[in-house]
Design an enzyme around this catalytic site. Structure first.
Site, PDB file in Angstrom:
ATOM      1  NE  ARG A 164      -0.435  -2.625   9.151  1.00 57.39           N
ATOM      2  CZ  ARG A 164       0.272  -2.964  10.210  1.00 57.39           C
ATOM      3  NH1 ARG A 164      -0.347  -3.387  11.299  1.00 57.39           N
ATOM      4  NH2 ARG A 164       1.590  -2.866  10.204  1.00 57.39           N
ATOM      5  CB  SER A 239       4.217  -3.529   5.257  1.00 61.91           C
ATOM      6  OG  SER A 239       5.010  -3.564   6.401  1.00 61.91           O
ATOM      7  CD  GLU A 335      -0.195  -2.210   5.300  1.00 57.30           C
ATOM      8  OE1 GLU A 335      -0.650  -1.081   5.045  1.00 57.30           O
ATOM      9  OE2 GLU A 335       0.850  -2.414   5.945  1.00 57.30           O
TER      10      GLU A 335
HETATM   11  N1  EPU Z   1      11.911 -10.994   7.811  1.00 59.14           N
HETATM   12  C1  EPU Z   1      12.605 -11.580   6.766  1.00 59.14           C
HETATM   13  N2  EPU Z   1      13.197 -10.788   5.842  1.00 59.14           N
HETATM   14  C2  EPU Z   1      13.166  -9.434   5.913  1.00 59.14           C
HETATM   15  C3  EPU Z   1      12.506  -8.821   7.003  1.00 59.14           C
HETATM   16  C4  EPU Z   1      11.864  -9.619   7.930  1.00 59.14           C
HETATM   17  O1  EPU Z   1      12.666 -12.793   6.667  1.00 59.14           O
HETATM   18  O2  EPU Z   1      13.721  -8.798   5.008  1.00 59.14           O
HETATM   19  C5  EPU Z   1      11.184 -11.839   8.770  1.00 59.14           C
HETATM   20  C6  EPU Z   1      11.963 -12.174  10.003  1.00 59.14           C
HETATM   21  O3  EPU Z   1      11.646 -13.479  10.365  1.00 59.14           O
HETATM   22  C7  EPU Z   1      11.403 -11.204  11.028  1.00 59.14           C
HETATM   23  C8  EPU Z   1       9.966 -11.122  10.612  1.00 59.14           C
HETATM   24  O4  EPU Z   1      10.011 -11.186   9.193  1.00 59.14           O
HETATM   25  O5  EPU Z   1      11.536 -11.683  12.320  1.00 59.14           O
HETATM   26  C9  EPU Z   1       9.235  -9.881  11.058  1.00 59.14           C
HETATM   27  O6  EPU Z   1       9.895  -8.729  10.540  1.00 59.14           O
HETATM   28  P1  EPU Z   1       9.615  -7.268  11.118  1.00 59.14           P
HETATM   29  O7  EPU Z   1       9.736  -7.268  12.597  1.00 59.14           O
HETATM   30  O8  EPU Z   1      10.450  -6.319  10.350  1.00 59.14           O
HETATM   31  O9  EPU Z   1       8.081  -7.027  10.859  1.00 59.14           O
HETATM   32  P2  EPU Z   1       7.102  -7.330   9.630  1.00 59.14           P
HETATM   33  O10 EPU Z   1       6.183  -8.422  10.072  1.00 59.14           O
HETATM   34  O11 EPU Z   1       7.835  -7.526   8.365  1.00 59.14           O
HETATM   35  C10 EPU Z   1       5.275  -5.719  10.555  1.00 59.14           C
HETATM   36  C11 EPU Z   1       4.445  -4.591  10.031  1.00 59.14           C
HETATM   37  C12 EPU Z   1       5.258  -3.308   9.973  1.00 59.14           C
HETATM   38  C13 EPU Z   1       5.740  -2.994  11.373  1.00 59.14           C
HETATM   39  C14 EPU Z   1       6.584  -4.177  11.866  1.00 59.14           C
HETATM   40  C15 EPU Z   1       7.001  -3.993  13.310  1.00 59.14           C
HETATM   41  C16 EPU Z   1       2.816  -5.615   8.576  1.00 59.14           C
HETATM   42  C17 EPU Z   1       2.345  -5.819   7.180  1.00 59.14           C
HETATM   43  N3  EPU Z   1       3.927  -4.933   8.721  1.00 59.14           N
HETATM   44  O12 EPU Z   1       6.293  -5.968   9.570  1.00 59.14           O
HETATM   45  O13 EPU Z   1       4.395  -2.271   9.578  1.00 59.14           O
HETATM   46  O14 EPU Z   1       6.511  -1.810  11.398  1.00 59.14           O
HETATM   47  O15 EPU Z   1       5.799  -5.392  11.818  1.00 59.14           O
HETATM   48  O16 EPU Z   1       5.906  -4.119  14.137  1.00 59.14           O
HETATM   49  O17 EPU Z   1       2.145  -6.070   9.511  1.00 59.14           O
HETATM   50  C18 EPU Z   1       3.596  -1.071   7.688  1.00 59.14           C
HETATM   51  O18 EPU Z   1       2.505  -1.577   7.914  1.00 59.14           O
HETATM   52  O19 EPU Z   1       3.766  -0.241   6.752  1.00 59.14           O
HETATM   53  C19 EPU Z   1       4.724  -1.442   8.513  1.00 59.14           C
HETATM   54  C20 EPU Z   1       5.964  -1.028   8.265  1.00 59.14           C
END
Ligand code: EPU
Length: 339
Positions: A164, A239, A335
């Site tokens: 990012r 995010s 972010e």
């Molecule tokens: N999780 C929780 N609680 C929640 C949601 C997620 O504990 O409510 C934990 C779980 O362990 C899950 C992990 O977080 O396995 C990862 O969750 P998720 O796959 O939803 O991804 P994220 O890391 O929360 C990132 C990006 C998103 C992108 C997704 C999918 C960042 C800051 N965010 O989110 O990007 O869509 O991965 O690749 O890196 C954005 O930047 O606006 C965005 C939506």
């Protein structure tokens, strides 16, 4: 060039915050942008460059000029049997461009389906999702220097992409305006990436063994729609925080105390922790406070249910940051650009 006064920014930010900009101008080409940047009324005051408005939190009226980038158009710069180099205006909608690429049979950005915002904003923060970042297909961009008005070319290395991150958020912050982005996409033998999270599960459930780029895009669209709120219905900017990276040794310490803490190992003895987990464990997931809150299906997403104010969201973000820091000793970094 038409300079307008006192324009509500509500339709132009995905949080749906109702603040005003004292001046507003829309530019449809690189030349119009140069003209705007050279205009006396504009150049001496504050400037906010606006693309899709999907990664900003506006906390007050803006006493300056908003330059809305409406530069459109797609042009093939180079084409071989295997690849295409396509240049796109910064004002094109990112997801519409992904769909256009799929219609042409071009691969490389299907995992980045349904990300809100414009093409020009995409390299700014090296958008990423479901195991792919734009840096992997990025060839070069054109950006206009705000002071000199000169158009300059930045290739992949010049942008210094990180998680990012790019030079446009760091050393060149507020110095350049991106006008065009050129991506190198595949025309055949597309490398398919289904490694992240639930993509492979979703494909399997749908009985797809040998997924096409369209199948991957559809899977990503399905997953995003099931977890992330549609900004047309509930104001949000995706995010709100980045996923923090900590030293492996500190991660081991945390795991001794919180055995279920997830972490992804990175090179250099670093571990990336999902901010969503930290926020959920701190008790914030799904909370509602007046018109704002934390999304019930994804704890990393702050939401405006309607009528919420930017300052309220900023304060909520600060509280979340503090409680995560108190509990886990980790400081979350936003972010989203808070303005
Ligand atoms: N999780 C929780 N609680 C929640 C949601 C997620 O504990 O409510 C934990 C779980 O362990 C899950 C992990 O977080 O396995 C990862 O969750 P998720 O796959 O939803 O991804 P994220 O890391 O929360 C990132 C990006 C998103 C992108 C997704 C999918 C960042 C800051 N965010 O989110 O990007 O869509 O991965 O690749 O890196 C954005 O930047 O606006 C965005 C939506």
């Amino acid at each position: 060039m038409q300079l307008l006064e006192n324009i509500s920014l509500k339709p132009y930010n995905s949080f749906g915050i109702n603040v005003e900009s004292s001046l507003w101008v829309e530019v449809n080409s690189l030349e119009e942008l140069q003209e705007a940047l050279g205009n006396d009324k504009i150049r001496h005051g504050k400037i906010m460059i606006l693309g899709g408005g999907s990664n900003i939190l506006l906390t007050a009226d803006f006493n300056g000029v908003v330059i809305k980038i409406n530069i459109l158009g797609k042009e093939i710069l180079e084409e071989t049997e295997k690849e295409v180099l396509v240049k796109t205006g910064a004002g094109e909608n990112w997801h519409e461009f992904v769909l256009y690429a799929l219609d042409q049979g071009w691969g490389g950005i299907e995992n980045l389906s349904l990300i809100p915002g414009t093409v020009g904003a995409a390299p700014m923060q090296n958008i990423g999702a479901y195991g792919v970042e734009i840096r992997e297909v990025f060839d070069h961009l054109t950006a206009v220097h705000r002071e000199t008005g000169k158009a300059e070319k930045f290739d992949n290395r010049d942008c210094k992409f990180g998680y990012r991150e790019s030079v446009f958020k760091n050393i060149y912050k507020e110095q350049y305006v991106i006008t065009h982005v050129a991506l190198r996409l595949t025309k055949k033998d597309h490398p398919i990436n289904t490694s992240y999270g639930t993509i492979s599960q979703v494909l399997e459930q749908n009985g797809i063994k040998d997924p096409t780029i369209r199948d991957v895009s559809n899977a990503v669209i399905g997953i995003r729609q099931s977890k992330l709120p549609d900004p047309e219905k509930i104001g949000n900017a995706g995010s709100f925080f980045k996923n923090p990276t900590i030293d492996k040794i500190d991660f081991e310490g945390l795991r001794a105390e919180f055995s279920s803490i997830p972490g992804y190992e990175l090179p250099g003895d670093q571990v990336k922790i999902p901010a969503a987990w930290l926020i959920e464990q701190s008790g914030w997931k799904g909370i509602k406070r007046g018109n704002i809150g934390v999304h019930k299906k994804q704890a990393l997403v702050l939401v405006n249910y309607g009528g919420g104010e930017g300052a309220e969201l900023r304060d909520l973000a600060l509280e979340i940051q503090k409680s995560v820091a108190d509990r886990f000793g980790i400081v979350l970094t936003p972010e989203v650009n808070i303005i």
